[in-house]
Design a protein around this motif. Structure first.
Motif, PDB file in Angstrom:
ATOM      1  N   UNK A 151       0.820  -1.215   0.000  1.00 51.88           N
ATOM      2  CA  UNK A 151       0.000   0.000   0.000  1.00 51.88           C
ATOM      3  C   UNK A 151       0.857   1.270   0.000  1.00 51.88           C
ATOM      4  N   UNK A 152       2.040   1.181  -0.626  1.00 51.23           N
ATOM      5  CA  UNK A 152       2.887   2.384  -0.704  1.00 51.23           C
ATOM      6  C   UNK A 152       2.971   2.831  -2.156  1.00 51.23           C
ATOM      7  N   UNK A 153       3.060   4.134  -2.379  1.00 50.26           N
ATOM      8  CA  UNK A 153       3.232   4.612  -3.749  1.00 50.26           C
ATOM      9  C   UNK A 153       4.722   4.662  -4.092  1.00 50.26           C
ATOM     10  N   UNK A 154       5.015   4.651  -5.393  1.00 48.58           N
ATOM     11  CA  UNK A 154       6.409   4.726  -5.820  1.00 48.58           C
ATOM     12  C   UNK A 154       6.706   6.164  -6.253  1.00 48.58           C
ATOM     13  N   UNK A 155       7.980   6.450  -6.392  1.00 48.84           N
ATOM     14  CA  UNK A 155       8.396   7.783  -6.835  1.00 48.84           C
ATOM     15  C   UNK A 155       7.830   8.077  -8.228  1.00 48.84           C
ATOM     16  N   UNK A 156       7.776   7.035  -9.050  1.00 43.77           N
ATOM     17  CA  UNK A 156       7.225   7.175 -10.402  1.00 43.77           C
ATOM     18  C   UNK A 156       5.746   7.590 -10.325  1.00 43.77           C
ATOM     19  N   UNK A 182       6.506   4.431   5.937  1.00 42.19           N
ATOM     20  CA  UNK A 182       7.521   4.727   4.923  1.00 42.19           C
ATOM     21  C   UNK A 182       8.897   4.724   5.570  1.00 42.19           C
ATOM     22  N   UNK A 183       9.877   4.132   4.884  1.00 43.62           N
ATOM     23  CA  UNK A 183      11.244   4.085   5.430  1.00 43.62           C
ATOM     24  C   UNK A 183      11.902   5.454   5.261  1.00 43.62           C
ATOM     25  N   UNK A 184      12.998   5.669   5.974  1.00 47.27           N
ATOM     26  CA  UNK A 184      13.721   6.937   5.868  1.00 47.27           C
ATOM     27  C   UNK A 184      14.170   7.165   4.423  1.00 47.27           C
ATOM     28  N   UNK A 185      14.602   6.099   3.765  1.00 46.35           N
ATOM     29  CA  UNK A 185      15.063   6.242   2.372  1.00 46.35           C
ATOM     30  C   UNK A 185      13.921   6.669   1.445  1.00 46.35           C
ATOM     31  N   UNK A 188      13.110  10.268   2.041  1.00 49.14           N
ATOM     32  CA  UNK A 188      14.144  11.160   1.488  1.00 49.14           C
ATOM     33  C   UNK A 188      13.889  11.400  -0.007  1.00 49.14           C
ATOM     34  N   UNK A 189      13.529  10.318  -0.703  1.00 45.69           N
ATOM     35  CA  UNK A 189      13.254  10.447  -2.144  1.00 45.69           C
ATOM     36  C   UNK A 189      11.997  11.305  -2.373  1.00 45.69           C
ATOM     37  N   UNK A 194       9.450  16.788  -3.691  1.00 47.88           N
ATOM     38  CA  UNK A 194       8.653  17.918  -3.185  1.00 47.88           C
ATOM     39  C   UNK A 194       9.449  19.215  -3.342  1.00 47.88           C
ATOM     40  N   UNK A 195      10.722  19.160  -3.024  1.00 53.61           N
ATOM     41  CA  UNK A 195      11.562  20.360  -3.128  1.00 53.61           C
ATOM     42  C   UNK A 195      11.713  20.769  -4.600  1.00 53.61           C
TER      43      UNK A 195
END
Ligand code: PMP
Ligand code: GLU
Length: 399
Positions: A151-156, A182-185, A188-189, A194-195
């Motif tokens: 149930x997590x989304x990917x960066x893509x 969500x993991x720290x990694x 971070x991504x 977002x930035x």
């Protein structure tokens, strides 16, 4: 008489978690033997030292208005909490204290959305997010996640959802309703995107202390100054300290955002309850032993529930890492007949389960997750065993 009602208000649907809870409570009041797993509310009482602080506050005359965005003493305690727990430095002018984290979230969307601004909401989501965004004239945009990907989304997925109108992304880790963290990694991504795109992160960290096994919580605001400026951290005392009825939530953000939220609040509600604010200071500054006791009970309940669900034919679930919910996959029951009726969706499943087995679960539809129903394990082991026994019998046609 034809009553006029605003289109905006009419477009808001009621909270399904609170609706199920109300139905469960009214059935119980009518003497029906019903077991409730609706609203996620710790079954523990508020710790004694917190209640005593509130009684003392009344006796000492803390019964008047406080500054609209909250008492300086509580803001100090919240800044200290962020420093100790999250390694984040905030000043009191960056904190706004409100009537529960729900109110903090509404203030946030009111402060950052112009009409038509898009807010990205990953599914399954907590039932109130889309309605809150709509209240602020924003437009919810969904990223659909899958159970296979925890149930997590990917960066893509995130990149694809961003448009020139994107104003914010809601992150809720640990998640209600999936319990995923969500993991720290991964954070971070997400922070980097977002930035790059200059979008806010509304980071709802209300379940940060209810996290199990060896997993740890990281606030996305810790990945540098740029992301900290773009993050509005949402937190509160409801879940961690079994204080749902006291109604204290808070935000930490850039001081300009905090000022706007404080202005809004000064007209809408003024300060949150003064006595509850003193109680919240006792919660944050006092002994944290009760949190550990609750956590231990939640782990035992989660383990039992997950094992039992996965042992029942036709049902399955992931093991949540935090919060106190389990999303149960009920897809194998669809298009089959139960008690003379065909079940086609989670609403029908929940309705029939309540009617026949007297077990109250929340349908996945309200969380943007058709094919699932949500259990809350913030209830006693006795109830959990009874609820699961009933569901097993229900599916066997044995009720
Ligand atoms: N966020 C999430 C994810 C929640 O589950 C809840 C539960 N009500 C809240 C915020 C709001 O909590 P409260 O208003 O009680 O502080
Ligand atoms: N957040 C809890 C839940 O999801 C409490 C009810 C609510 O405020 O929605 O069940």
């Amino acid at each position: 008489m034809d009553l006029f009602l605003s289109k905006k208000a009419l477009a808001i649907s009621p909270s399904s978690t609170l609706a199920i809870d109300a139905k469960f409570k009214s059935m119980k009041a009518n003497g029906i033997d019903v077991v409730g797993f609706g609203a996620g509310e710790p079954d523990f009482d508020t710790p004694v030292h917190i209640k005593e602080a509130a009684i003392q506050a009344i006796n000492e005359g803390y019964t008047k208005y406080t500054p609209a965005s909250g008492m300086p003493q509580l803001k100090e305690a919240i800044c200290q909490k962020f420093k100790n727990d999250n390694g984040l430095d905030y000043q009191p002018e960056q904190i706004v204290i409100s009537n529960g984290a729900k109110h903090s979230l509404v203030n946030t969307f009111m402060a950052i959305c112009d009409p038509g601004d898009e807010v990205i909401i990953p599914t399954p989501f907590w039932v109130s997010y889309p309605e809150m965004v709509k209240l602020a004239d924003g437009v919810p945009v969904y990223i659909h996640t899958t159970e296979e990907n925890d149930f997590k989304f990917t960066i893509e997925d995130l990149r694809k959802a961003i448009t020139p109108r994107t104003r914010a992304l809601i992150l809720n880790s640990p998640s209600n309703p999936t319990g995923m963290v969500y993991t720290a990694e991964e954070l971070k991504a997400i922070a980097q995107i977002a930035v790059e795109n200059n979008i806010y992160i509304v980071s709802d960290e209300i379940y940060e202390k209810l996290i199990y096994d060896e997993i740890t919580h990281t606030s996305i605001a810790t990945f540098g100054n740029e992301i900290k400026e773009l993050t509005i951290v949402i937190n509160g005392v409801s879940k961690t300290y079994a204080m749902t009825g006291w109604r204290i939530g808070y935000t930490a953000s850039n001081a300009k955002i905090a000022k706007v939220m404080s202005n809004l609040q000064s007209h809408a509600t003024s300060n949150p309850n003064s006595i509850a604010q003193i109680a919240a200071i006792a919660a944050l500054n006092g002994p944290q032993t009760d949190v550990e006791v609750m956590k231990k009970a939640f782990v035992e309940r989660r383990n039992y529930m997950v094992e039992r669900i996965n042992s029942i034919e036709g049902l399955s679930c992931r093991k949540p890492q935090g919060a106190f919910y389990v999303m149960m996959n009920i897809k194998s029951t669809f298009n089959k007949e139960f008690y003379g009726k065909v079940i086609n969706n989670s609403d029908q499943f929940a309705e029939m389960l309540l009617e026949k087995a007297k077990v109250a679960l929340v349908p996945g539809s309200g969380f943007g997750a058709e094919g699932y129903v949500r259990w809350s394990y913030a209830t006693s082991m006795v109830n959990i065993i009874e609820g699961l026994n009933r569901v097993e019998k229900f599916l066997k046609g044995d009720i």
